[in-house]
Design an enzyme around this catalytic site. Structure first.
Site, PDB file in Angstrom:
ATOM      1  N   HIS A 113      -2.468   6.704  -4.271  1.00 21.94           N
ATOM      2  CA  HIS A 113      -3.768   6.053  -4.471  1.00 21.94           C
ATOM      3  C   HIS A 113      -4.692   6.385  -3.307  1.00 21.94           C
ATOM      4  CE1 HIS A 113      -6.704   3.017  -5.566  1.00 21.94           C
ATOM      5  NE2 HIS A 113      -6.619   2.517  -4.354  1.00 21.94           N
ATOM      6  N   ARG A 163      -3.235  10.656 -11.737  1.00 19.95           N
ATOM      7  CA  ARG A 163      -3.366  11.121 -10.346  1.00 19.95           C
ATOM      8  C   ARG A 163      -1.985  11.550  -9.880  1.00 19.95           C
ATOM      9  NH1 ARG A 163      -1.439   6.854  -7.162  1.00 19.95           N
ATOM     10  NH2 ARG A 163      -1.914   4.758  -7.901  1.00 19.95           N
ATOM     11  N   TYR A 222       6.574   2.617  -6.664  1.00 26.65           N
ATOM     12  CA  TYR A 222       6.284   2.035  -7.977  1.00 26.65           C
ATOM     13  C   TYR A 222       6.238   3.053  -9.112  1.00 26.65           C
ATOM     14  CZ  TYR A 222       1.555   3.485  -6.526  1.00 26.65           C
ATOM     15  OH  TYR A 222       0.471   4.203  -6.085  1.00 26.65           O
TER      16      TYR A 222
END
Length: 379
Positions: free
Chosen positions: A274, A270, A283
């Site tokens: 998210h 992706r 992250y």
């Protein structure tokens, strides 16, 4: 060689990252290949507009799908109209290919109770709780097997006859750490149901990397524990995902020597967050994102179609214009949809209202009497 005769760790690929043919072209007509490409472009543009809507305060939290179009469109192309989809919350492209209107997808993320699913399209509501749609898929498939459903059949068939409607689940790599995943696949294997389980392995379960989910070399390899077939596919190759899913659907629909259920691990990435409430820069390293962007499924398929004479500038321009028009119309329909009556939130909670539900309903009525409906329905 059948995709099921491969080692689950051997990733299936038809187009390499440069759009060069490295496998066999699936049995799709030129028109179907161009339609597949158009759906990829539609999904990407829809995604961009949906993120903008959220940023403008015109829609609630939204989960972007950019980068994952190939696995969704390719797999959904392999399903028949009478098959079922049990999606997670990111399968906007898959459910649209299967018949759900783009405006209904937008309505869901706008908080409208009428959005996000359509029984006429055989699409279940999006499952936000992780992995809960997997047992639902097994249940749908078992019901299909027992009832003897088939596309266009006039009467029920005997259980086990060929032609059962297939149920297809979509979920992320994080779902494989949930009990629902293990229970759903175990029952699917035991009862040999017509099901396909598509794991969209995008490398991250929100901020948790794939290697923190499991010590298994691949997620497809987990299928062996349930006595079913597992296949790993390049999830950013739309032709490979179509071909693998087509084989899995045919095997599920027509009982034979192999187990009917299949676990497909579609390896992808992706590009965005998210959800629009997430900050992936905390992250993820940008070098990692850039490396995966070089595998973008859209230019990859476009290069193949151009080089084989199936696509040119004029067709691409027409697709771009029609895609923009289609998404704009969907947004207009969603934003102009009548707001639901507040009473609707109590309609389908229980077959018979509980004491707590009646108390909440009475409380809402008192608020409506005190403040008027404009307090609930205004922008």
């Amino acid at each position: 060689m059948s995709v099921f005769d491969r080692d689950p760790d051997d990733r299936v690929q038809v187009l390499d990252v440069d759009g060069e043919l490295v496998g066999d072209v699936p049995d799709l007509s030129d028109a179907e290949l161009v339609a597949l490409y158009r759906h990829l472009r539609l999904a990407r543009h829809f995604d961009e507009r949906a993120v903008n809507l959220q940023r403008q305060g015109r829609m609630g939290t939204y989960p972007p799908l950019a980068g994952q179009e190939a696995a969704q469109v390719g797999s959904a192309f392999a399903l028949a109209d009478g098959d079922w989809i049990a999606p997670s919350y990111r399968e906007h492209a898959a459910v649209h290919v299967h018949g759900l209107d783009l405006s209904d997808i937008l309505l869901y993320w706008m908080g409208h109770g009428a959005g996000g699913w359509d029984t006429d399209a055989n699409v279940l509501p999006a499952a936000v709780p992780i992995a809960t749609q997997i047992p639902h898929t097994t249940g749908l498939a078992l019901a299909s097997k027992l009832r003897g459903e088939s596309e266009g059949s006039e009467s029920p068939r005997k259980p086990g006859e060929a032609g059962d409607a297939v149920a297809c689940a979509y979920f992320g790599d994080g779902a494989t750490s949930e009990g629902d995943f293990h229970e759903g696949l175990n029952v699917a294997g035991v009862f040999d149901v017509p099901a396909v389980f598509v794991c969209n392995n995008n490398g991250w379960a929100i901020s948790v990397p794939r290697e923190r989910q499991t010590a298994s070399p691949t997620l497809a390899g987990k299928a062996a524990a349930y006595g079913i077939d597992g296949v790993q596919v390049d999830g950013m190759d739309p032709l490979a995902t179509y071909e693998v899913t087509r084989a899995a659907v045919e095997k599920a629909r027509e009982p034979g020597d192999r187990p009917r259920p299949t676990l497909i691990e579609a390896v992808q990435y992706r590009f965005g967050a998210h959800t629009t409430a997430d900050d992936p820069s905390v992250y993820r390293d940008e070098d990692e994102v850039a490396a995966w962007r070089r595998r973008d499924p859209i230019p990859r398929l476009e290069r193949f179609l151009r080089e084989t004479g199936r696509l040119d500038d004029e067709v691409v321009d027409d697709i771009e214009a029609s895609v923009r028009e289609q998404v704009t119309e969907a947004i207009d329909r969603a934003e102009n949809a009548p707001r639901p009556d507040p009473e609707a939130m109590f309609a389908d909670v229980y077959a018979a209202p509980s004491t707590e539900l009646r108390a909440q309903h009475d409380h809402l009525n008192r608020l409506r009497d005190r403040h008027g409906d404009d307090a609930f329905l205004k922008e």
